[in-house]
Write a protein that holds these residues in place. Structure first.
Motif, PDB file in Angstrom:
ATOM      1  N   ILE A   1       0.871  -1.180   0.000  1.00  0.00           N
ATOM      2  CA  ILE A   1       0.000   0.000   0.000  1.00  0.00           C
ATOM      3  C   ILE A   1       0.904   1.224   0.000  1.00  0.00           C
ATOM      4  CG2 ILE A   1      -1.896   1.192   1.166  1.00  0.00           C
ATOM      5  CD1 ILE A   1      -2.327  -1.477   2.738  1.00  0.00           C
ATOM      6  N   ARG A   2       0.908   1.964  -1.101  1.00  0.00           N
ATOM      7  CA  ARG A   2       1.824   3.107  -1.216  1.00  0.00           C
ATOM      8  C   ARG A   2       1.125   4.394  -0.795  1.00  0.00           C
ATOM      9  NH1 ARG A   2       3.583   6.912  -4.963  1.00  0.00           N
ATOM     10  NH2 ARG A   2       2.218   6.138  -6.620  1.00  0.00           N
ATOM     11  N   GLY A   3       1.563   4.958   0.310  1.00  0.00           N
ATOM     12  CA  GLY A   3       0.972   6.187   0.806  1.00  0.00           C
ATOM     13  C   GLY A   3       1.257   7.375  -0.080  1.00  0.00           C
ATOM     14  N   THR A   4       0.230   8.199  -0.319  1.00  0.00           N
ATOM     15  CA  THR A   4       0.389   9.410  -1.129  1.00  0.00           C
ATOM     16  C   THR A   4      -0.096  10.654  -0.382  1.00  0.00           C
ATOM     17  OG1 THR A   4      -1.762   9.047  -2.181  1.00  0.00           O
ATOM     18  CG2 THR A   4       0.178   8.123  -3.293  1.00  0.00           C
TER      19      THR A   4
ATOM     20  N   LEU B   1      -7.852   8.126   4.932  1.00  0.00           N
ATOM     21  CA  LEU B   1      -7.943   6.668   4.919  1.00  0.00           C
ATOM     22  C   LEU B   1      -8.494   6.156   6.252  1.00  0.00           C
ATOM     23  CD1 LEU B   1      -4.569   5.546   3.271  1.00  0.00           C
ATOM     24  CD2 LEU B   1      -6.832   5.575   2.233  1.00  0.00           C
ATOM     25  N   GLY B   2      -9.602   5.438   6.194  1.00  0.00           N
ATOM     26  CA  GLY B   2     -10.177   4.872   7.403  1.00  0.00           C
ATOM     27  C   GLY B   2     -10.690   5.891   8.390  1.00  0.00           C
ATOM     28  N   SER B   3     -10.950   7.123   7.954  1.00  0.00           N
ATOM     29  CA  SER B   3     -11.377   8.173   8.883  1.00  0.00           C
ATOM     30  C   SER B   3     -12.759   7.873   9.454  1.00  0.00           C
ATOM     31  CB  SER B   3     -11.403   9.526   8.178  1.00  0.00           C
ATOM     32  OG  SER B   3     -11.955  10.519   9.031  1.00  0.00           O
ATOM     33  N   VAL B   4     -12.873   8.017  10.768  1.00  0.00           N
ATOM     34  CA  VAL B   4     -14.174   7.834  11.411  1.00  0.00           C
ATOM     35  C   VAL B   4     -15.070   9.044  11.164  1.00  0.00           C
ATOM     36  CG1 VAL B   4     -13.184   6.367  13.200  1.00  0.00           C
ATOM     37  CG2 VAL B   4     -13.393   8.823  13.614  1.00  0.00           C
TER      38      VAL B   4
ATOM     39  N   LEU C   1       1.463   7.736   4.698  1.00  0.00           N
ATOM     40  CA  LEU C   1       0.392   6.749   4.806  1.00  0.00           C
ATOM     41  C   LEU C   1      -0.276   6.926   6.165  1.00  0.00           C
ATOM     42  CD1 LEU C   1      -0.990   4.388   3.367  1.00  0.00           C
ATOM     43  CD2 LEU C   1       0.560   2.840   4.561  1.00  0.00           C
ATOM     44  N   SER C   2      -1.373   7.661   6.182  1.00  0.00           N
ATOM     45  CA  SER C   2      -2.141   7.866   7.398  1.00  0.00           C
ATOM     46  C   SER C   2      -3.284   6.861   7.436  1.00  0.00           C
ATOM     47  CB  SER C   2      -2.707   9.293   7.442  1.00  0.00           C
ATOM     48  OG  SER C   2      -1.664  10.247   7.531  1.00  0.00           O
TER      49      SER C   2
ATOM     50  N   ASN D   1      -1.347   8.550  17.022  1.00  0.00           N
ATOM     51  CA  ASN D   1      -0.643   7.311  16.686  1.00  0.00           C
ATOM     52  C   ASN D   1       0.604   7.663  15.873  1.00  0.00           C
ATOM     53  OD1 ASN D   1       0.241   4.821  15.855  1.00  0.00           O
ATOM     54  ND2 ASN D   1      -1.515   4.394  14.536  1.00  0.00           N
ATOM     55  N   PRO D   2       1.808   7.394  16.404  1.00  0.00           N
ATOM     56  CA  PRO D   2       3.029   7.772  15.686  1.00  0.00           C
ATOM     57  C   PRO D   2       3.381   6.849  14.527  1.00  0.00           C
ATOM     58  CG  PRO D   2       3.602   6.659  17.711  1.00  0.00           C
ATOM     59  CD  PRO D   2       2.102   6.799  17.718  1.00  0.00           C
ATOM     60  N   ILE D   3       2.725   5.671  14.443  1.00  0.00           N
ATOM     61  CA  ILE D   3       3.034   4.719  13.362  1.00  0.00           C
ATOM     62  C   ILE D   3       1.735   4.170  12.763  1.00  0.00           C
ATOM     63  CG2 ILE D   3       5.376   4.034  13.987  1.00  0.00           C
ATOM     64  CD1 ILE D   3       4.157   1.731  15.613  1.00  0.00           C
ATOM     65  N   PRO D   4       1.035   4.973  11.961  1.00  0.00           N
ATOM     66  CA  PRO D   4      -0.242   4.513  11.388  1.00  0.00           C
ATOM     67  C   PRO D   4      -0.092   3.387  10.372  1.00  0.00           C
ATOM     68  CG  PRO D   4       0.365   6.659  10.498  1.00  0.00           C
ATOM     69  CD  PRO D   4       1.320   6.374  11.606  1.00  0.00           C
TER      70      PRO D   4
END
Length: 482
Positions: free
Chosen positions: A111-114, A119-122, A182-183, A256-259
């Protein structure tokens, strides 16, 4: 002839008098507001613009630069509308890096973050779920067995993922989340932990799970005091706790420091749940595969920019707003066709925003901009800058979209007096607040604005609720009867 001249002169005097009365009424509202004793030591700026004539009809210290707080989000939102376009979408590609034979894929799902913050936002629950899209795309390819690993590529942005002007004390909290290439899940995690009487961690949990993240306590035991201060350590990575505790359980939401690992884990759990796809985790399964074996599986698309801006202005989302600044910076960098994204991407984005403003006829000389969100106290601007920006944006449509169309209604954002007044549904505004700072910029009336206003107040001596009430009352006085 003389009678005609007399009638025209009388009419002109009447019109001028009406204008002066109108202007004086607005100025009187401003004067009454700034005369409050709680603003005696404050830095205050106020401007009111008649949009039909593009003239200032009332002001107070219009050239004094003040801390903007989240009103800075209107700047980056305006620039994003103009530079990226209202229909812009972030696109996140997902690749199969390996080989497929008879429905058996052996290799990595990459999954390449751009830079997509959604992404996955509540907060945007109606958007497509990237995890579900990946599983559905595997089914569509006829893949029934995945042997390998899920890899989240978070390499787009160089460290630090947060702006260096942000206060280190803000970074652990939900409003201080960093912007990653990549968030995922708004870069938030709910952490539960229990400290014993000596301050040591006896239990911890993360929801959703974040593989590799820890809770580290540097707390002291106390007989009667519970006062915990959290910090983020990106190098461990860990939520670090300092302070004193009697030994108790805590639960709260933190940055979260490592999403990327959170997203990887979410995809792996979805594969394990799938009854028609066999998943065999094997981090070494794709060793030796060539770049030529990489094929596109699916491209996730974010909601359109207008939806992102509407959400971030309504909730004052710092991560969404700063992600737009980085998207603008990335666009500028890609035009130069450079290989690696620079560590000063935020500065590149700011420079691009300022150039765009100048091209629209809005002077950016007085704009001190460090980030896209306003979280840095180094962000400053005078109200006359916001007056010029709001005036320009009131007369600009981007594929039919105006800034005022995306701004939230005043409702309960500026005290009880305005909340209980019908004007609360007729004023749209963006608020901004932090310690000793309260600001508002906006339009009236909402549907077809005739006025723009900006109020920036720093260093007031009353409570935050008190200054909101004063500004709300001022807006009632300003627009009542207009």
């Amino acid at each position: 002839m003389n009678r005609t001249i007399t009638i025209l002169s009388t009419l002109l005097v009447t019109l001028v008098s009406a204008w002066q009365l109108h202007a004086d009424t607005a100025q009187e509202a401003v004067d009454k507001f700034v005369a409050n004793s709680t603003l005696r030591y404050a830095s205050v700026g106020v401007t009111v613009i008649d949009l039909d004539s593009a003239k200032t009809i009332a002001s107070y210290r219009p050239e004094q630069a003040n801390i903007t707080a989240s009103t800075m989000k209107t700047v980056v939102s305006s620039a994003a509308l103009g530079m990226l376009g209202p229909h812009f979408r972030f696109e996140t590609p997902v690749y199969l890096d390996g080989t497929v034979e008879d429905g058996h894929f052996k290799g990595n799902i990459v999954i390449r973050g751009t830079g997509d913050p959604t992404l996955g936002s509540v907060f945007l629950p109606c958007q497509a779920n990237i995890v579900d899209e990946i599983v559905a795309a595997l089914r569509a390819r006829g893949i029934t067995w995945v042997e390998g690993a899920v890899i989240g590529d978070d390499s787009l942005y160089a460290y630090p993922f947060f702006d260096e002007a942000w206060d280190v004390g803000d970074l652990a909290y939900g409003y201080g989340t960093a912007v990653h290439g990549l968030s995922y899940h708004d870069n938030l995690v709910t952490v539960g932990y229990t400290l014993d009487s000596r301050g040591r961690v006896s239990q911890s949990s993360f929801t959703p799970d974040v593989p590799g993240m820890k809770v580290v306590s540097r707390c002291r035991g106390s007989r009667g005091r519970n006062a915990i201060t959290p910090y983020l350590n990106y190098s461990v990575p860990a939520l670090v706790l300092t302070g004193e505790t009697t030994g108790k359980s805590y639960k709260d939401t933190y940055a979260n420091p490592i999403p990327a690992p959170m997203l990887e884990d979410s995809v792996e759990r979805a594969l394990l749940r799938a009854t028609d796809i066999r998943y065999t985790p094997d981090i070494e399964a794709s060793e030796g595969t060539q770049a030529s074996t990489r094929t596109l599986l699916v491209v996730h698309k974010s909601p359109e920019l207008t939806e992102i801006i509407t959400s971030l202005l309504d909730r004052s989302d710092n991560m969404f707003a700063h992600a737009l600044l980085r998207a603008i910076g990335t666009r500028e960098w890609e035009v130069k066709d450079q290989e690696h994204m620079p560590s000063n991407l935020d500065a590149i984005g700011v420079a691009a925003v300022k150039r765009w403003l100048e091209q629209q006829g809005v002077s950016a000389e007085s704009l001190f901009m460090r980030d896209g969100s306003g979280l840095a106290r180094a962000n400053k601007a005078p109200v006359n800058f916001f007056g010029d920006l709001l005036t320009m944006m009131a007369h600009r449509r981007f594929d039919g979209v105006r800034l005022c169309d995306l701004m939230p209604k005043a409702a309960g954002r500026a005290g009880n007096t305005l909340k209980s007044n019908p004007l609360s549904d007729l004023i749209v505004l963006k608020s901004g607040s932090m310690r000793h700072v309260q600001c508002y910029v906006g339009y009236y009336p909402a549907e077809e604005p005739h006025y723009a206003f900006a109020v920036l107040v720093n260093n007031f001596t009353c409570s935050q609720a008190g200054i909101r009430e004063q500004i709300g009352t001022f807006l009632c006085n300003l627009f009542e009867g207009k």
